[in-house]
Motif scaffolding. Structure first.
Motif, mmCIF file in Angstrom:
data_model
loop_
_atom_site.group_PDB
_atom_site.id
_atom_site.type_symbol
_atom_site.label_atom_id
_atom_site.label_comp_id
_atom_site.label_asym_id
_atom_site.label_seq_id
_atom_site.Cartn_x
_atom_site.Cartn_y
_atom_site.Cartn_z
ATOM 1 N N UNK A 1 32.813 -32.572 24.862
ATOM 2 C CA UNK A 1 33.740 -33.073 25.870
ATOM 3 C C UNK A 1 33.018 -33.837 26.975
ATOM 4 N N UNK A 2 31.789 -33.438 27.310
ATOM 5 C CA UNK A 2 30.985 -34.250 28.224
ATOM 6 C C UNK A 2 30.713 -35.621 27.614
ATOM 7 N N UNK A 3 30.452 -35.652 26.305
ATOM 8 C CA UNK A 3 30.211 -36.923 25.625
ATOM 9 C C UNK A 3 31.451 -37.807 25.668
ATOM 10 N N UNK A 4 32.621 -37.219 25.483
ATOM 11 C CA UNK A 4 33.874 -37.975 25.544
ATOM 12 C C UNK A 4 34.057 -38.608 26.919
ATOM 13 N N UNK A 5 33.719 -37.875 27.963
ATOM 14 C CA UNK A 5 33.851 -38.408 29.327
ATOM 15 C C UNK A 5 32.967 -39.639 29.525
ATOM 16 N N UNK A 6 31.694 -39.516 29.153
ATOM 17 C CA UNK A 6 30.777 -40.626 29.353
ATOM 18 C C UNK A 6 31.130 -41.848 28.517
ATOM 19 N N UNK B 1 45.909 -56.725 24.699
ATOM 20 C CA UNK B 1 46.318 -55.566 25.478
ATOM 21 C C UNK B 1 46.188 -54.305 24.631
ATOM 22 N N UNK B 2 46.199 -53.162 25.319
ATOM 23 C CA UNK B 2 46.171 -51.884 24.621
ATOM 24 C C UNK B 2 45.744 -50.763 25.552
ATOM 25 N N UNK B 3 46.091 -49.545 25.176
ATOM 26 C CA UNK B 3 45.676 -48.353 25.905
ATOM 27 C C UNK B 3 45.040 -47.380 24.916
ATOM 28 N N UNK B 4 43.922 -46.796 25.328
ATOM 29 C CA UNK B 4 43.275 -45.731 24.569
ATOM 30 C C UNK B 4 43.201 -44.516 25.470
ATOM 31 N N UNK B 5 43.789 -43.432 25.022
ATOM 32 C CA UNK B 5 43.806 -42.192 25.811
ATOM 33 C C UNK B 5 43.111 -41.101 25.003
ATOM 34 N N UNK B 6 42.042 -40.572 25.560
ATOM 35 C CA UNK B 6 41.259 -39.547 24.892
ATOM 36 C C UNK B 6 41.544 -38.182 25.501
ATOM 37 N N UNK B 7 41.861 -37.226 24.646
ATOM 38 C CA UNK B 7 42.104 -35.872 25.132
ATOM 39 C C UNK B 7 40.759 -35.182 25.319
ATOM 40 N N UNK B 8 40.382 -35.042 26.561
ATOM 41 C CA UNK B 8 39.131 -34.374 26.898
ATOM 42 C C UNK B 8 39.400 -32.931 27.287
ATOM 43 N N UNK B 9 38.798 -32.499 28.375
ATOM 44 C CA UNK B 9 38.925 -31.113 28.812
ATOM 45 C C UNK B 9 38.260 -30.983 30.173
ATOM 46 N N UNK B 10 38.620 -29.937 30.906
ATOM 47 C CA UNK B 10 37.868 -29.633 32.113
ATOM 48 C C UNK B 10 36.414 -29.310 31.769
ATOM 49 N N UNK B 11 36.177 -28.966 30.505
ATOM 50 C CA UNK B 11 34.805 -28.713 30.060
ATOM 51 C C UNK B 11 34.031 -30.007 29.869
#
Length: 284
Positions: free
Chosen positions: A151-156, A126-136
């Motif tokens: 930030x687009x790279x983080x989303x993908x 188990x585990x959770x990974x939460x990445x702080x992205x942006x509206x950008x």
């Protein structure tokens, strides 16, 4: 030995701003929190421990993750928050070396942290990974192209990774704030290849960004969203944080592309001038 109570969270970039607010919010909710910064433990009363960690260094990342495992036996939640901002500038005003440096922190730092933590989460089941992205991550940012690209790279990366890790009980989410009132903008990286042709427009965009930042929402709004994502029984891949971010997500999803395009240019006042024959921006 593992902690007898509470989940274990590791939050990068926790010395100030969104990272600090998130670490404090998680600790208040009962998590055992390890925050990190490049400077390590600092003076000040906090409800969480601080570790030294540079997300651009394999050795530093491995040392910090191993220290959390040594102390607490597991990592239930990783919040990838560490990042750098870039002062408004034309995309060609940053050298390739500077572009690589920005990606090294904002994207590859997140990848480095994830690769170090996932094997432990996989063994736990188990585990959770939460990445702080942006509206950008879903909108363009004229005169902020490199930051928006990270930030687009983080989303993908995040959405793809979530599909890969579900079979081991690990979920990945991205938090998408808009403007947030933090010291983040005080440490913006200045472009290292400034061009006179962009000087006037660069100054105008900087002025507009400062105006919006003056009324931005506090980092606690993002911290509350992180906690909601961390505790959700069925987490979503994307969470907007704050009123403006929510409105922008709806606009991007439902508004005609031409309307979004015109709105961005109007908000940043990009059509308040024109390029003259000498390449300098002039007012109409």
């Amino acid at each position: 030995m593992a902690e007898p109570h509470g989940k274990i969270a590791l939050v990068t970039g926790a010395s100030s701003g969104i990272g600090e607010a998130t670490a404090e919010r998680l600790a208040k909710a009962g998590y055992k929190v390890y925050g990190t910064s490049r400077r390590g433990a600092e003076a000040g009363k906090r409800s969480f421990e601080m570790l030294s960690l540079d997300v651009t260094s394999d050795e530093s990342v491995d040392a910090a993750v191993n220290e959390v495992i040594r102390r607490s036996g597991r990592i239930d939640l990783l919040v990838n928050n560490a990042g750098v901002g870039v002062a408004p500038a034309g995309a060609e005003e940053s050298s390739l070396d500077q572009a690589r440096s920005i990606f090294e922190t904002n994207f590859f730092g997140l990848v480095r942290m994830t690769r170090a933590v996932v094997p432990h989460m996989r063994r736990q089941g188990h585990g959770r990974i939460i990445n702080i992205g942006s509206v950008l991550g879903f909108l363009p940012m004229p005169y902020g192209a490199l930051y928006a690209a990270t930030k687009h790279a983080v989303e993908g990366y995040s959405e793809s990774l979530d599909h890969e890790l579900r079979m081991w009980g690990i979920r990945v989410s991205v938090i998408e704030p808009a403007y947030t009132k933090t010291p983040f903008d005080a440490n913006f990286i200045e472009p290292d290849a400034k061009l006179d042709e962009y000087r006037d427009v660069r100054a105008g965009v900087s002025k507009r960004v400062n105006e919006v930042m003056a009324t931005a929402e506090p980092p606690g709004v993002v911290a509350d969203t992180v906690l909601a994502a961390a505790d959700a029984a069925r987490p979503k891949i994307r969470y907007t944080a704050g009123r403006l971010a929510g409105r922008l997500r709806l606009l991007r999803r439902f508004a005609p592309a031409g309307l979004v395009d015109a709105g961005i240019r109007k908000d940043l006042r990009l059509d308040a001038g024109r390029v003259a024959a000498d390449g300098r921006a002039r007012a109409f």
